[in-house]
Write a protein that holds these residues in place. Sequence first.
Motif, PDB file in Angstrom:
ATOM      1  N   SER A  27       0.853  -1.192   0.000  1.00  0.00           N
ATOM      2  CA  SER A  27       0.000   0.000   0.000  1.00  0.00           C
ATOM      3  C   SER A  27       0.890   1.244   0.000  1.00  0.00           C
ATOM      4  O   SER A  27       1.778   1.376   0.850  1.00  0.00           O
ATOM      5  CB  SER A  27      -0.881  -0.003   1.256  1.00  0.00           C
ATOM      6  OG  SER A  27      -1.272   1.301   1.614  1.00  0.00           O
ATOM      7  N   THR A  28       0.652   2.158  -0.928  1.00  0.00           N
ATOM      8  CA  THR A  28       1.457   3.389  -0.949  1.00  0.00           C
ATOM      9  C   THR A  28       1.163   4.232   0.299  1.00  0.00           C
ATOM     10  O   THR A  28       2.052   4.924   0.797  1.00  0.00           O
ATOM     11  CB  THR A  28       1.195   4.217  -2.219  1.00  0.00           C
ATOM     12  OG1 THR A  28      -0.204   4.504  -2.307  1.00  0.00           O
ATOM     13  CG2 THR A  28       1.662   3.494  -3.468  1.00  0.00           C
ATOM     14  N   ASN A  29      -0.069   4.168   0.822  1.00  0.00           N
ATOM     15  CA  ASN A  29      -0.354   4.932   2.055  1.00  0.00           C
ATOM     16  C   ASN A  29       0.504   4.427   3.212  1.00  0.00           C
ATOM     17  O   ASN A  29       1.065   5.212   3.977  1.00  0.00           O
ATOM     18  CB  ASN A  29      -1.831   4.823   2.439  1.00  0.00           C
ATOM     19  CG  ASN A  29      -2.643   6.019   1.973  1.00  0.00           C
ATOM     20  OD1 ASN A  29      -2.376   6.551   0.894  1.00  0.00           O
ATOM     21  ND2 ASN A  29      -3.619   6.439   2.749  1.00  0.00           N
ATOM     22  N   GLN A  51      -0.802  -2.403  -6.360  1.00  0.00           N
ATOM     23  CA  GLN A  51      -0.778  -2.587  -4.907  1.00  0.00           C
ATOM     24  C   GLN A  51      -1.343  -3.968  -4.587  1.00  0.00           C
ATOM     25  O   GLN A  51      -2.358  -4.373  -5.162  1.00  0.00           O
ATOM     26  CB  GLN A  51      -1.630  -1.541  -4.210  1.00  0.00           C
ATOM     27  CG  GLN A  51      -1.127  -0.116  -4.336  1.00  0.00           C
ATOM     28  CD  GLN A  51      -1.992   0.851  -3.551  1.00  0.00           C
ATOM     29  OE1 GLN A  51      -1.515   1.515  -2.647  1.00  0.00           O
ATOM     30  NE2 GLN A  51      -3.258   0.933  -3.885  1.00  0.00           N
ATOM     31  N   LYS A  55      -5.429   0.077   0.461  1.00  0.00           N
ATOM     32  CA  LYS A  55      -6.388   0.332   1.548  1.00  0.00           C
ATOM     33  C   LYS A  55      -7.485   1.280   1.090  1.00  0.00           C
ATOM     34  O   LYS A  55      -7.221   2.307   0.452  1.00  0.00           O
ATOM     35  CB  LYS A  55      -5.672   1.009   2.734  1.00  0.00           C
ATOM     36  CG  LYS A  55      -4.671   0.136   3.419  1.00  0.00           C
ATOM     37  CD  LYS A  55      -4.398   0.632   4.836  1.00  0.00           C
ATOM     38  CE  LYS A  55      -3.587   1.902   4.882  1.00  0.00           C
ATOM     39  NZ  LYS A  55      -3.323   2.343   6.266  1.00  0.00           N
ATOM     40  N   GLY A  56      -8.717   0.951   1.466  1.00  0.00           N
ATOM     41  CA  GLY A  56      -9.829   1.861   1.243  1.00  0.00           C
ATOM     42  C   GLY A  56     -10.328   2.380   2.577  1.00  0.00           C
ATOM     43  O   GLY A  56      -9.746   2.076   3.627  1.00  0.00           O
ATOM     44  N   ARG A  57     -11.396   3.140   2.555  1.00  0.00           N
ATOM     45  CA  ARG A  57     -11.972   3.623   3.814  1.00  0.00           C
ATOM     46  C   ARG A  57     -12.662   2.483   4.544  1.00  0.00           C
ATOM     47  O   ARG A  57     -12.999   1.470   3.952  1.00  0.00           O
ATOM     48  CB  ARG A  57     -12.984   4.744   3.535  1.00  0.00           C
ATOM     49  CG  ARG A  57     -12.324   6.055   3.211  1.00  0.00           C
ATOM     50  CD  ARG A  57     -13.368   7.100   2.898  1.00  0.00           C
ATOM     51  NE  ARG A  57     -13.944   7.699   4.097  1.00  0.00           N
ATOM     52  CZ  ARG A  57     -15.257   7.783   4.321  1.00  0.00           C
ATOM     53  NH1 ARG A  57     -16.120   7.279   3.485  1.00  0.00           N
ATOM     54  NH2 ARG A  57     -15.693   8.374   5.411  1.00  0.00           N
ATOM     55  N   LYS A 122     -17.982   4.129  -9.952  1.00  0.00           N
ATOM     56  CA  LYS A 122     -16.874   4.717  -9.184  1.00  0.00           C
ATOM     57  C   LYS A 122     -15.569   4.565  -9.964  1.00  0.00           C
ATOM     58  O   LYS A 122     -15.203   3.451 -10.334  1.00  0.00           O
ATOM     59  CB  LYS A 122     -16.763   4.027  -7.822  1.00  0.00           C
ATOM     60  CG  LYS A 122     -15.580   4.497  -6.991  1.00  0.00           C
ATOM     61  CD  LYS A 122     -15.659   3.981  -5.570  1.00  0.00           C
ATOM     62  CE  LYS A 122     -14.344   4.183  -4.833  1.00  0.00           C
ATOM     63  NZ  LYS A 122     -14.422   3.841  -3.416  1.00  0.00           N
TER      64      LYS A 122
HETATM   65  C1  BTN Z   1     -11.790   4.288  -0.911  1.00  0.00           C
HETATM   66  O1  BTN Z   1     -12.318   4.194  -2.018  1.00  0.00           O
HETATM   67  O2  BTN Z   1     -12.345   3.842   0.129  1.00  0.00           O
HETATM   68  C2  BTN Z   1     -10.442   4.938  -0.779  1.00  0.00           C
HETATM   69  C3  BTN Z   1      -9.449   4.271  -1.695  1.00  0.00           C
HETATM   70  C4  BTN Z   1      -8.065   4.867  -1.625  1.00  0.00           C
HETATM   71  C5  BTN Z   1      -7.106   4.068  -2.474  1.00  0.00           C
HETATM   72  C6  BTN Z   1      -5.753   4.690  -2.590  1.00  0.00           C
HETATM   73  S1  BTN Z   1      -4.763   3.893  -3.802  1.00  0.00           S
HETATM   74  C7  BTN Z   1      -3.346   4.717  -3.256  1.00  0.00           C
HETATM   75  C8  BTN Z   1      -3.428   4.804  -1.757  1.00  0.00           C
HETATM   76  N1  BTN Z   1      -2.827   3.649  -1.120  1.00  0.00           N
HETATM   77  C9  BTN Z   1      -3.718   2.893  -0.493  1.00  0.00           C
HETATM   78  O3  BTN Z   1      -3.464   1.834   0.110  1.00  0.00           O
HETATM   79  N2  BTN Z   1      -4.936   3.445  -0.588  1.00  0.00           N
HETATM   80  C10 BTN Z   1      -4.902   4.693  -1.324  1.00  0.00           C
END
Ligand code: BTN
Length: 259
Positions: A27-29, A51, A55-57, A122
């Motif tokens: 995950s870049t986050n 990735q 990760k999402g919300r 989306k």
């Molecule tokens: C969502 O739709 O709930 C949020 C998604 C966010 C995805 C981005 S991709 C780059 C960055 N790294 C992650 O692990 N998540 C965000």
Amino acid sequence: MNKLTSQKIADFAKGEYHIAVVDQIDSTNRAVRTMAEAGAPEGTVLFAEQQTAGKGRMGRSFFSPAGSGLYFSILLRPQGKVADPLKITAAAGVAVAEAAEAVLGIDLQIKWVNDLYLADKKVCGILAEGAFDAKGGLNHCVLGIGINVFAPKEGFGSLESIAGALAEESLGEDLRARLAAAVLDRFFAWYSRLEDGALMTQYRQRSYLQDRWVTALRGNERIEGRVVGIREDGALLLEDADGVRHAFLSGEVQLENYR
Ligand code: BTN
């Protein structure tokens, strides 16, 4: 598939960023958070071709297959600047919409709080993760953006009915690099003026939910109502069947047939 490189993105970008591109990462986050803790400067940006644990919300995952999307995280250190994570998310949403308009000539809509839609699908998700200091101030924020630029060759799988892409792959040459540069430029332009009323005006103009009946979920609370607007601080405003207004600064909104 045309490879994304930091040099290509930098060639199209107008601002000064510290850009890196990796082939694959969990995950870049997560990676940028580690970089933040090691003292990396504001404007550090990490892109990944793929990735494995995007990760999402709300603890969800974000499908991030190789070569078809833009998955990246930006390190922000707002310091004294008033920087509500909601405003940062709003600036990112507007920046993606403006970049898509400038580079591809398409109009995206923003589904409060952090999703972008094209033709009811989306195409982008945004995840802002803040780290707070002992006084509750925002120490840094990792802003993650995932954009489905092209449909993955293998399709979206179980997400097929809700996920879409911005463009046909025939538009491929350097499109992802140009979009990436445009998003960074537009985002940092808004980041320097988060309190400017023009930001929320742009956000509202693209609101996907305006006038729709939705269910808003916040913890155990569940409110059904019509979306009547978005407040200056980013709160979503609903009016229920009795005409009572509710403001949501956080939470999740469901439309029928959408998650
Ligand atoms: C969502 O739709 O709930 C949020 C998604 C966010 C995805 C981005 S991709 C780059 C960055 N790294 C992650 O692990 N998540 C965000």
